[in-house]
Motif scaffolding. Structure first.
Motif, mmCIF file in Angstrom:
data_model
loop_
_atom_site.group_PDB
_atom_site.id
_atom_site.type_symbol
_atom_site.label_atom_id
_atom_site.label_comp_id
_atom_site.label_asym_id
_atom_site.label_seq_id
_atom_site.Cartn_x
_atom_site.Cartn_y
_atom_site.Cartn_z
ATOM 1 N N ALA A 19 0.838 -1.204 0.000
ATOM 2 C CA ALA A 19 0.000 0.000 0.000
ATOM 3 C C ALA A 19 0.871 1.251 0.000
ATOM 4 O O ALA A 19 1.988 1.247 0.508
ATOM 5 C CB ALA A 19 -0.910 0.001 1.228
ATOM 6 N N LEU A 20 0.357 2.344 -0.580
ATOM 7 C CA LEU A 20 1.009 3.646 -0.471
ATOM 8 C C LEU A 20 0.517 4.298 0.810
ATOM 9 O O LEU A 20 -0.675 4.247 1.122
ATOM 10 C CB LEU A 20 0.653 4.516 -1.677
ATOM 11 C CG LEU A 20 1.211 4.029 -3.025
ATOM 12 C CD1 LEU A 20 0.757 4.947 -4.148
ATOM 13 C CD2 LEU A 20 2.727 3.939 -2.990
ATOM 14 N N PHE A 21 1.416 4.906 1.552
ATOM 15 C CA PHE A 21 1.035 5.514 2.833
ATOM 16 C C PHE A 21 1.933 6.711 3.123
ATOM 17 O O PHE A 21 3.026 6.824 2.564
ATOM 18 C CB PHE A 21 1.086 4.465 3.953
ATOM 19 C CG PHE A 21 2.485 4.044 4.337
ATOM 20 C CD1 PHE A 21 3.298 3.378 3.440
ATOM 21 C CD2 PHE A 21 2.987 4.337 5.598
ATOM 22 C CE1 PHE A 21 4.589 2.995 3.796
ATOM 23 C CE2 PHE A 21 4.286 3.961 5.958
ATOM 24 C CZ PHE A 21 5.079 3.287 5.041
ATOM 25 N N PRO A 22 1.468 7.637 4.009
ATOM 26 C CA PRO A 22 2.248 8.844 4.284
ATOM 27 C C PRO A 22 3.412 8.568 5.228
ATOM 28 O O PRO A 22 3.291 7.764 6.146
ATOM 29 C CB PRO A 22 1.224 9.780 4.947
ATOM 30 C CG PRO A 22 0.200 8.882 5.535
ATOM 31 C CD PRO A 22 0.156 7.642 4.686
ATOM 32 N N VAL A 23 4.536 9.237 4.939
ATOM 33 C CA VAL A 23 5.742 9.073 5.753
ATOM 34 C C VAL A 23 6.314 10.449 6.072
ATOM 35 O O VAL A 23 6.362 11.330 5.205
ATOM 36 C CB VAL A 23 6.809 8.250 4.984
ATOM 37 C CG1 VAL A 23 8.130 8.232 5.741
ATOM 38 C CG2 VAL A 23 6.323 6.833 4.732
ATOM 39 N N GLN A 24 6.710 10.602 7.325
ATOM 40 C CA GLN A 24 7.426 11.809 7.744
ATOM 41 C C GLN A 24 8.910 11.478 7.766
ATOM 42 O O GLN A 24 9.345 10.660 8.599
ATOM 43 C CB GLN A 24 6.935 12.201 9.147
ATOM 44 C CG GLN A 24 7.809 13.202 9.884
ATOM 45 C CD GLN A 24 7.414 14.632 9.587
ATOM 46 O OE1 GLN A 24 6.239 14.985 9.712
ATOM 47 N NE2 GLN A 24 8.373 15.434 9.159
ATOM 48 N N LEU A 25 9.704 12.051 6.834
ATOM 49 C CA LEU A 25 11.139 11.780 6.843
ATOM 50 C C LEU A 25 11.809 12.561 7.971
ATOM 51 O O LEU A 25 11.351 13.651 8.338
ATOM 52 C CB LEU A 25 11.775 12.166 5.506
ATOM 53 C CG LEU A 25 11.348 11.375 4.269
ATOM 54 C CD1 LEU A 25 12.156 11.830 3.047
ATOM 55 C CD2 LEU A 25 11.519 9.878 4.490
ATOM 56 N N ASP A 26 12.892 12.015 8.500
ATOM 57 C CA ASP A 26 13.636 12.705 9.562
ATOM 58 C C ASP A 26 14.219 14.032 9.067
ATOM 59 O O ASP A 26 14.509 14.920 9.866
ATOM 60 C CB ASP A 26 14.774 11.814 10.088
ATOM 61 C CG ASP A 26 14.242 10.625 10.881
ATOM 62 O OD1 ASP A 26 13.002 10.559 11.085
ATOM 63 O OD2 ASP A 26 15.047 9.764 11.286
ATOM 64 N N ASP A 70 19.513 17.958 5.124
ATOM 65 C CA ASP A 70 20.073 17.482 6.395
ATOM 66 C C ASP A 70 21.552 17.100 6.261
ATOM 67 O O ASP A 70 22.135 16.535 7.182
ATOM 68 C CB ASP A 70 19.267 16.277 6.892
ATOM 69 C CG ASP A 70 19.293 15.131 5.891
ATOM 70 O OD1 ASP A 70 19.757 15.345 4.745
ATOM 71 O OD2 ASP A 70 18.847 14.022 6.235
ATOM 72 N N GLY A 71 22.162 17.367 5.106
ATOM 73 C CA GLY A 71 23.577 17.078 4.916
ATOM 74 C C GLY A 71 23.857 15.706 4.332
ATOM 75 O O GLY A 71 24.996 15.397 3.994
ATOM 76 N N ALA A 72 22.828 14.864 4.203
ATOM 77 C CA ALA A 72 23.028 13.514 3.666
ATOM 78 C C ALA A 72 23.410 13.568 2.188
ATOM 79 O O ALA A 72 22.946 14.445 1.459
ATOM 80 C CB ALA A 72 21.761 12.689 3.842
#
Ligand SMILES: Nc1ncnc2c1ncn2[C@@H]1O[C@H](COP(=O)(O)OP(=O)(O)O)[C@@H](O)[C@H]1O
Ligand SMILES: [Mg+2]
Length: 365
Positions: free
Chosen positions: A259-266, A326-328
């Motif tokens: 399923a597609l779902f919402p994600v909060q990235l760090d 974030d520098g990544a």
């Protein structure tokens, strides 16, 4: 008769465990190899590949589990009664024998009469396309030719299964690539089941019908090359096969597998991703995104803000090294002819992708 023998080439491993002191070289591996299939065992050094091959061959006996070949349990059967062919990394040819004598040797051990021996050895030599080299000594052959002789010797008694442990790793790159195709063609020609150990992902993807990816003695994923690359089931497989960008984040809701779902990235971005396995609301996540799935949009567009560090033109594509907010470090690959003007180092851009291309794995508890 020969035809029936071919259909006996299936292999079944059930709950295999092999310990060496505190180390579980094989840690509960179950898998099935179909008759006539080319299966690669792929994993980093120490992941248990050789231990699995040796257990199939009968040179190691498992602490738990079963080995079934051609429908018959052989867990405790000695190697010489399993009717398997083996080829190792180092050419283990007898230096004092001619090529033909080397190939005929297993037949001699099986009590095959001299004339039949020679005829079968010559046929095996033809199969590996070295018919005019029968009278030479191994030292008079190149590394690739010696490895072909080793293969001829392993197939001369028509085993149901051919086991190969990094047979090409001592060869230089060009020869190795040539031999990969040759072995694959030979396998198709004679219809033999092959289990092939390698730590080289390109080799595994090139040669195998299916690949078993191993880490720390555990089977991570078993699938066709395309499935492994496009639908890795663990972060380890995503990292080991091809290149991947990783992100950390948290699930914005529960999701079922696929399923597609919402994600909060760090890093602050709100995205949607594809759930790999069931995911609980609020779960910690690792996300994997292939470089070639990223598209460039102007700074300020919706997506992930990044700064270009390097643009590397490699002919059929341009590889971009970018730095996220974030520098990544991130990697994007833009195919040639995508109507794209190469951004300069220091330029600010936005990375976009299809939600389904970001694969989300629940982090191990
Ligand atoms: N005969 C042995 N004695 C002790 N440890 C071993 C032995 N064979 C393998 N191991 C250990 O088991 C693990 C798996 O080894 P191996 O099957 O050779 O891995 P691979 O072929 O993937 O490099 C490693 O940690 C290795 O050190
Ligand atoms: Mg090994």
């Amino acid at each position: 008769m020969a035809e029936a023998a071919r259909h006996q080439g299936g292999i079944l491993l059930e709950g295999l465990v092999k310990r060496f002191g505190p180390v579980a070289a094989i840690d509960g591996v179950s898998l099935a190899v179909q008759p006539g299939e080319f299966l690669a065992l792929l994993g980093p050094s120490g992941s248990g590949k050789t231990s699995i091959l040796m257990t199939i061959a009968g040179f190691e006996f498992p602490d738990a589990g079963r080995v079934v070949i051609g429908g018959e349990e052989v867990t405790w059967t000695p190697p010489n009664r399993r009717n398997l062919g083996m080829v190792f990394q180092r050419y283990t040819l007898f230096p004092h024998m001619t090529v033909l004598e080397n190939i005929a040797f297993p037949l001699k051990m099986r009590g095959v009469a001299r004339a039949a021996r020679e005829e079968q050895a010559r046929a095996a030599l033809r199969t590996v396309r070295l018919e005019s080299y029968g009278d030479r000594r191994p030292a008079q052959l190149s590394g690739g030719q010696q490895q072909r002789v080793a293969i001829a010797r392993a197939i001369v008694y028509r085993p149901r299964v051919l086991l190969m442990d990094e047979p090409l790793s001592a060869l230089d790159k060009n020869l190795r690539e040539e031999m990969q195709i040759e072995i694959k063609q030979l396998q198709r020609e004679i219809g033999i089941t092959v289990v092939f150990v390698t730590h080289d992902q390109t080799e595994a993807l090139t040669m195998a019908d299916r690949v078993a990816v191993l880490d720390h003695g555990r089977l991570q994923q078993l699938g066709a090359p395309r499935a492994l690359y496009e639908a890795p089931e663990t972060p380890f497989v995503a990292r080991f096969i091809g290149e991947t960008n990783f992100f950390q984040g948290r699930a914005g809701g529960a999701a079922s597998d696929g399923a597609l779902f919402p994600v909060q990235l760090d890093n602050g971005a709100q995205i949607h991703a594809l759930a790999v396995g069931a995911i609980a609301a609020g779960a910690r996540l690792t996300l994997a995104l292939r470089p070639e799935r990223l598209r460039l949009a102007p700074a300020g567009a919706p997506g992930l803000a990044a700064e270009v560090r390097e643009a590397i033109y490699v002919g059929n594509a341009t590889t971009l090294l970018l730095r996220g907010a974030d520098g990544a470090t991130l990697r994007a690959r833009i195919p040639a002819g995508a109507g794209f003007s190469e951004p300069a180092p220091g330029e600010h851009v936005t990375l976009q992708w299809e939600a389904g291309d970001a694969r989300a794995f629940a982090a191990a508890a």
